[in-house]
Design a protein around this motif. Structure first.
Motif, PDB file in Angstrom:
ATOM      1  N   UNK A 172     -20.587 -10.743 -19.589  1.00  0.00           N
ATOM      2  CA  UNK A 172     -19.446 -11.752 -20.423  1.00  0.00           C
ATOM      3  C   UNK A 172     -19.124 -11.036 -21.807  1.00  0.00           C
ATOM      4  N   UNK A 173     -18.169 -11.306 -22.294  1.00  0.00           N
ATOM      5  CA  UNK A 173     -17.492 -10.772 -23.276  1.00  0.00           C
ATOM      6  C   UNK A 173     -16.453 -11.607 -23.967  1.00  0.00           C
TER       7      UNK A 173
ATOM      8  N   UNK B 192      -9.715 -13.452 -24.332  1.00  0.00           N
ATOM      9  CA  UNK B 192     -10.893 -13.860 -23.445  1.00  0.00           C
ATOM     10  C   UNK B 192     -11.794 -13.026 -23.210  1.00  0.00           C
ATOM     11  N   UNK B 193     -11.788 -11.640 -23.750  1.00  0.00           N
ATOM     12  CA  UNK B 193     -12.884 -10.690 -23.700  1.00  0.00           C
ATOM     13  C   UNK B 193     -12.328  -9.290 -23.364  1.00  0.00           C
ATOM     14  N   UNK B 194     -13.334  -8.652 -22.679  1.00  0.00           N
ATOM     15  CA  UNK B 194     -12.842  -7.241 -22.659  1.00  0.00           C
ATOM     16  C   UNK B 194     -11.885  -6.931 -21.219  1.00  0.00           C
TER      17      UNK B 194
ATOM     18  N   UNK C 125     -15.677 -11.946 -15.032  1.00  0.00           N
ATOM     19  CA  UNK C 125     -17.088 -12.066 -15.519  1.00  0.00           C
ATOM     20  C   UNK C 125     -17.571 -13.329 -16.117  1.00  0.00           C
ATOM     21  N   UNK C 126     -16.692 -13.629 -16.986  1.00  0.00           N
ATOM     22  CA  UNK C 126     -17.139 -14.786 -17.436  1.00  0.00           C
ATOM     23  C   UNK C 126     -17.226 -16.024 -16.656  1.00  0.00           C
ATOM     24  N   UNK C 127     -16.345 -16.290 -15.568  1.00  0.00           N
ATOM     25  CA  UNK C 127     -16.267 -17.390 -14.760  1.00  0.00           C
ATOM     26  C   UNK C 127     -17.527 -17.290 -13.928  1.00  0.00           C
ATOM     27  N   UNK C 128     -18.264 -16.268 -13.715  1.00  0.00           N
ATOM     28  CA  UNK C 128     -19.339 -15.866 -12.558  1.00  0.00           C
ATOM     29  C   UNK C 128     -20.547 -16.420 -13.242  1.00  0.00           C
ATOM     30  N   UNK C 129     -20.567 -16.818 -14.625  1.00  0.00           N
ATOM     31  CA  UNK C 129     -21.850 -17.316 -15.243  1.00  0.00           C
ATOM     32  C   UNK C 129     -21.877 -18.890 -15.169  1.00  0.00           C
ATOM     33  N   UNK C 130     -20.755 -19.571 -14.538  1.00  0.00           N
ATOM     34  CA  UNK C 130     -20.638 -20.810 -14.533  1.00  0.00           C
ATOM     35  C   UNK C 130     -21.993 -21.687 -13.867  1.00  0.00           C
TER      36      UNK C 130
ATOM     37  N   UNK D 196      -6.754 -18.083 -14.023  1.00  0.00           N
ATOM     38  CA  UNK D 196      -6.979 -17.406 -12.869  1.00  0.00           C
ATOM     39  C   UNK D 196      -6.064 -16.481 -12.355  1.00  0.00           C
ATOM     40  N   UNK D 197      -4.832 -16.172 -12.901  1.00  0.00           N
ATOM     41  CA  UNK D 197      -4.118 -14.931 -12.514  1.00  0.00           C
ATOM     42  C   UNK D 197      -4.799 -13.857 -12.717  1.00  0.00           C
ATOM     43  N   UNK D 198      -5.734 -13.855 -13.722  1.00  0.00           N
ATOM     44  CA  UNK D 198      -6.656 -12.680 -14.208  1.00  0.00           C
ATOM     45  C   UNK D 198      -7.791 -12.415 -13.151  1.00  0.00           C
ATOM     46  N   UNK D 199      -8.407 -13.553 -12.643  1.00  0.00           N
ATOM     47  CA  UNK D 199      -9.361 -13.622 -11.815  1.00  0.00           C
ATOM     48  C   UNK D 199      -9.007 -13.156 -10.395  1.00  0.00           C
TER      49      UNK D 199
END
Length: 406
Positions: free
Chosen positions: A243-244, A346-348, A373-378, A401-404
């Motif tokens: 996460x970042x 949103x981070x790195x 990465x941030x979404x994966x910690x949900x 979601x365009x970035x995910x």
């Protein structure tokens, strides 16, 4: 038949249990149920589907499913020259396109070895527009988050103030959200005449609005009760998941690439890196992540003020200034593997390039998306929470979601 003519009768036989004594307080059995949230749900912040395993109102597990948007950024990038990839970079995190352009262009310039040759005015303009876009991104994150958990008026406040920024960036580049403004080696145009003064007016307007935001929303009793001690992300878990951004800093680590890597002219600017402190709950909860974003808005205002002073002072506009003076006619880096990263809202955000030294088209272009990465910690921070809190947890992560789904 009129409704007042319907007769309702009670038949005790309809309510008898076939196995008396089966469901008692001693042997009451629970059944897990799978619930799909999204991709049509507005609180999933895009085309995200969450497969939720629940035991009553308690979340047993959450599995995020991505793959509905298909930006195909990396495949597009591997069939285009470096300078033509910039519009596709805009379309990943479309809420913070300037920041994404800055990261991508900086990587290409370092591969070419021209990053040290750029005029300071170009660098200060880049940081100025990136911080304006950071504000716009955080306004979307905070405004939609408050609406997710039940308040509507603060969302309108955030969209009102964000509109000022979008109009300035449209005045600058001709586009509201997808700019193609930061070019390899320079800028599309210099800022319009009067742009610096307009930024100064906007900053003076925004400062009391940020105070209102903190007092009326972030410190609001209902907001605190809804977000404190919810979705707690311990720092070791945040680090292990990569996460970042505000998600990591909300867990208590003062990590910001603008300070750590010191790219562009950020080392010459004075600003702080806020982090979660558990002021009303537990360090790393939903409240801390939103609190960090509000404090970052204040720091962005400080950066914008300093950039405006530089652009009106020692790096002011001159008749011979050409924002495209160092734009290369042909972009053909030497054969290498290269990775560059920058601090997006949103981070790195990172880009990996592989070049063969023969073509102006990258052999490989891979984006490291912070939202992914941030979404994966949900799933880690949702287990054991209430179903009603899942929406609050998703919104506090602030994913695009365009970035995910690149």
């Amino acid at each position: 038949m009129p409704t007042d003519s319907i007769q309702y009768t009670y038949n005790p036989e309809h309510f008898q249990v076939s196995e008396p004594g089966k469901y008692t307080s001693e042997n009451l059995r629970t059944e897990e149920m799978v619930i799909n949230i999204g991709p049509q749900h507005p609180s999933t912040h895009g085309v995200l589907r969450l497969e939720v395993v629940s035991d009553g109102e308690i979340i047993v597990d959450v599995v995020p499913h991505i793959g509905y948007l298909h930006r195909c950024f990396e495949k597009h990038a591997e069939s285009l020259p470096f300078n033509q990839i910039i519009p596709y970079v805009d379309r990943m995190d479309y809420v913070a396109a300037m920041n994404s352009e800055h990261a991508y262009v900086m990587g290409v310039e370092r591969m070419l070895g021209i990053d040290k040759d750029l005029p300071k005015r170009v660098e200060y303009i880049r940081v100025l527009v990136a911080e304006l876009n950071r504000l716009a991104s955080h306004f979307v994150a905070i405004g939609t988050y408050v609406m997710d958990i039940g308040a509507y008026t603060p969302f309108l406040w955030m969209m009102r103030d964000r509109e000022h920024i979008l109009r300035m960036l449209e005045w600058l580049s001709g586009a509201r959200m997808l700019y193609n403004y930061i070019w390899v080696g320079g800028l599309f145009y210099d800022v319009p005449v009067g742009f610096e003064e307009r930024c100064r007016e906007f900053v003076n307007y925004l400062k009391p609005k940020l105070e209102e935001l903190q007092q009326l929303v972030i410190e609001n009793k209902i907001f605190v009760q809804r977000t404190a001690n919810v979705g707690v992300l311990p720092l070791p878990v945040a680090i292990n998941f990569g996460c970042s951004g505000p998600v990591l800093r909300g867990s208590g680590l003062r990590w910001d690439l603008r300070k750590v890597d010191g790219y562009s002219v950020y080392p010459e600017l004075d600003f702080d890196v806020p982090m979660g402190e558990g002021l009303v709950g537990t360090v790393g909860d939903c409240w801390d992540r939103n609190y960090v974003r509000v404090l970052e808005c204040r720091e962005s205002v400080k950066i914008i003020e300093q950039c405006v002073e530089k652009l009106l002072g020692e790096h002011r506009r001159t008749p011979d200034f050409d924002p495209q003076a160092f734009v290369p006619k042909k972009i053909r880096p030497q054969a290498m593997d290269y990775y560059v990263r920058a601090e997006n809202p949103k981070g790195e955000l990172g880009f990996f390039f592989r070049t063969d030294g023969k073509s102006d088209i990258p052999v490989r272009c891979k984006a490291r998306a912070c939202s992914f990465n941030n979404l994966s910690v949900i799933s880690e921070i949702s287990r054991g929470a209430m179903l009603a809190d899942l929406v609050a947890i998703i919104g506090s992560i602030d994913v695009v979601m365009g970035e995910v789904d690149r």
